[in-house]
Design a protein around this motif. Structure first.
Motif, PDB file in Angstrom:
ATOM      1  N   HIS A 207      15.530  -8.022   7.406  1.00 42.22           N
ATOM      2  CA  HIS A 207      14.202  -8.596   7.662  1.00 42.22           C
ATOM      3  C   HIS A 207      14.036  -9.004   9.123  1.00 42.22           C
ATOM      4  CE1 HIS A 207      13.457  -8.446   3.403  1.00 42.22           C
ATOM      5  NE2 HIS A 207      14.540  -9.138   3.162  1.00 42.22           N
ATOM      6  N   ALA A 217       8.980  -3.241   5.193  1.00 44.20           N
ATOM      7  CA  ALA A 217       9.570  -4.320   4.396  1.00 44.20           C
ATOM      8  C   ALA A 217       9.517  -4.044   2.894  1.00 44.20           C
ATOM      9  CB  ALA A 217       8.854  -5.635   4.707  1.00 44.20           C
ATOM     10  N   ARG A 218       8.476  -3.365   2.428  1.00 46.05           N
ATOM     11  CA  ARG A 218       8.369  -3.122   0.986  1.00 46.05           C
ATOM     12  C   ARG A 218       9.445  -2.155   0.492  1.00 46.05           C
ATOM     13  NH1 ARG A 218       4.753   0.971  -0.954  1.00 46.05           N
ATOM     14  NH2 ARG A 218       4.218   2.494   0.643  1.00 46.05           N
ATOM     15  N   SER A 221      12.741  -4.199   0.611  1.00 44.83           N
ATOM     16  CA  SER A 221      12.806  -5.177  -0.485  1.00 44.83           C
ATOM     17  C   SER A 221      13.144  -4.498  -1.819  1.00 44.83           C
ATOM     18  CB  SER A 221      11.471  -5.920  -0.612  1.00 44.83           C
ATOM     19  OG  SER A 221      11.218  -6.687   0.539  1.00 44.83           O
ATOM     20  N   LYS A 222      12.534  -3.335  -2.070  1.00 42.98           N
ATOM     21  CA  LYS A 222      12.821  -2.602  -3.312  1.00 42.98           C
ATOM     22  C   LYS A 222      14.278  -2.155  -3.345  1.00 42.98           C
ATOM     23  CE  LYS A 222       8.155  -0.800  -4.176  1.00 42.98           C
ATOM     24  NZ  LYS A 222       7.303   0.421  -4.232  1.00 42.98           N
ATOM     25  N   GLU A 225      16.563  -4.991  -4.207  1.00 46.66           N
ATOM     26  CA  GLU A 225      16.511  -5.329  -5.639  1.00 46.66           C
ATOM     27  C   GLU A 225      17.492  -4.466  -6.436  1.00 46.66           C
ATOM     28  OE1 GLU A 225      12.516  -4.885  -6.923  1.00 46.66           O
ATOM     29  OE2 GLU A 225      11.749  -6.536  -5.690  1.00 46.66           O
TER      30      GLU A 225
END
Length: 279
Positions: A207, A217-218, A221-222, A225
């Motif tokens: 980040h 960022a999306r 982030s995925k 996860e």
């Protein structure tokens, strides 16, 4: 800086002073607040403004001879003042973006080594000044020109896939959010990052810099996860029970198979190539 941001910063400063039980007289508190506030404001200063001040100093002191003043000023206006990277806040700069900046200038002044030398000299001076003042979150190279001859330097390319092909690949990626390699490819298509950099992206840097931008960022982030807690890198997968980070070669193969699946002609992306971002 917005007024609300300044108030938040001041509150944090006062709270820190109280928490540290370091209360002093009014003059001392004022000095501490002004000093810390100045550091926060400095981080919002851009590279172009710092270089401009240093250029003015060099001209006034005679470091740049009168016959060369126009040369330096024209390079500054064209390559620094009017550039996106030159106007980014200090906190958003990164080694990767500076490398891109130098390579862009290298293409513009490919046959004009004098102007290219002016650019790298001004850039180096500006970065040094920003580092001395604690404005940067990274340590810049000592000689900006070193990026020009680097075999591992990033090669910026325009998207080799048509808008229609890119949309189909992007749709496939969106429909397979559990495919870690697909997410990595999605990150590449956002621009300004190579397959090698994606493969080597560590969690601690997930980040920071350009990866804070929403489009990137999306995907990051995925991927996080899906990533096991003990994984050191953002993009990792299990192979024969072992946890391994993805490789640039593996991502090339993923793109190849994805194109075949979609009936799209495969066009190779090299591991050190980044797509020029239009934003």
């Amino acid at each position: 800086m917005k007024k609300d941001d300044k108030i938040t910063i001041i509150c944090k400063m006062v709270r820190q002073i109280i928490d540290e039980d370091n209360l002093a007289d009014e003059a001392e508190i004022r000095r501490i607040l002004e000093e810390k506030g100045k550091k926060e404001e400095d981080r919002g200063i851009c590279l172009a403004s710092v270089i401009e001040k240093e250029l003015e100093k060099a001209i006034k002191s005679g470091q740049i001879c009168e016959s060369n003043v126009g040369l330096y000023q024209s390079v500054f206006e064209k390559m620094i003042r009017e550039s996106e990277i030159g106007n980014m806040p200090a906190e958003e700069l990164s080694d990767m973006l500076i490398k891109k900046f130098v390579l862009q200038a290298g293409k513009v002044y490919e046959r004009d080594r004098t102007r290219l030398k002016c650019f790298t000299g001004m850039l180096q001076t500006g970065l040094k000044k920003m580092m001395e003042k604690g404005m940067l979150d990274f340590v810049p190279v000592k000689h900006a020109k070193d990026y020009l001859g680097s075999k591992s330097g990033i090669q910026y390319i325009h998207n080799i896939y048509t808008p229609e092909e890119t949309e189909r690949i992007s749709e496939w990626i969106e429909l397979h959010p559990g495919d870690i390699r697909g997410l990595a490819l999605g990150l590449w298509f956002t621009g300004d990052v190579t397959l090698m950099e994606i493969a080597n992206l560590k969690k601690e840097d997930a980040h920071k810099g350009i990866f804070k931008k929403w489009k990137k960022a999306r995907f990051v982030s995925k991927a996080l996860e899906l990533n096991p807690k003990n994984g050191d890198y953002v993009f990792m997968t299990k192979s024969e029970g072992n946890l391994e980070k993805l490789t640039a070669q593996g991502l090339m193969m993923k793109l190849y198979h994805t194109c075949n699946r979609l009936g799209i002609e495969y066009k190779k992306i090299n591991k050190n190539e980044a797509m020029v971002c239009k934003e």
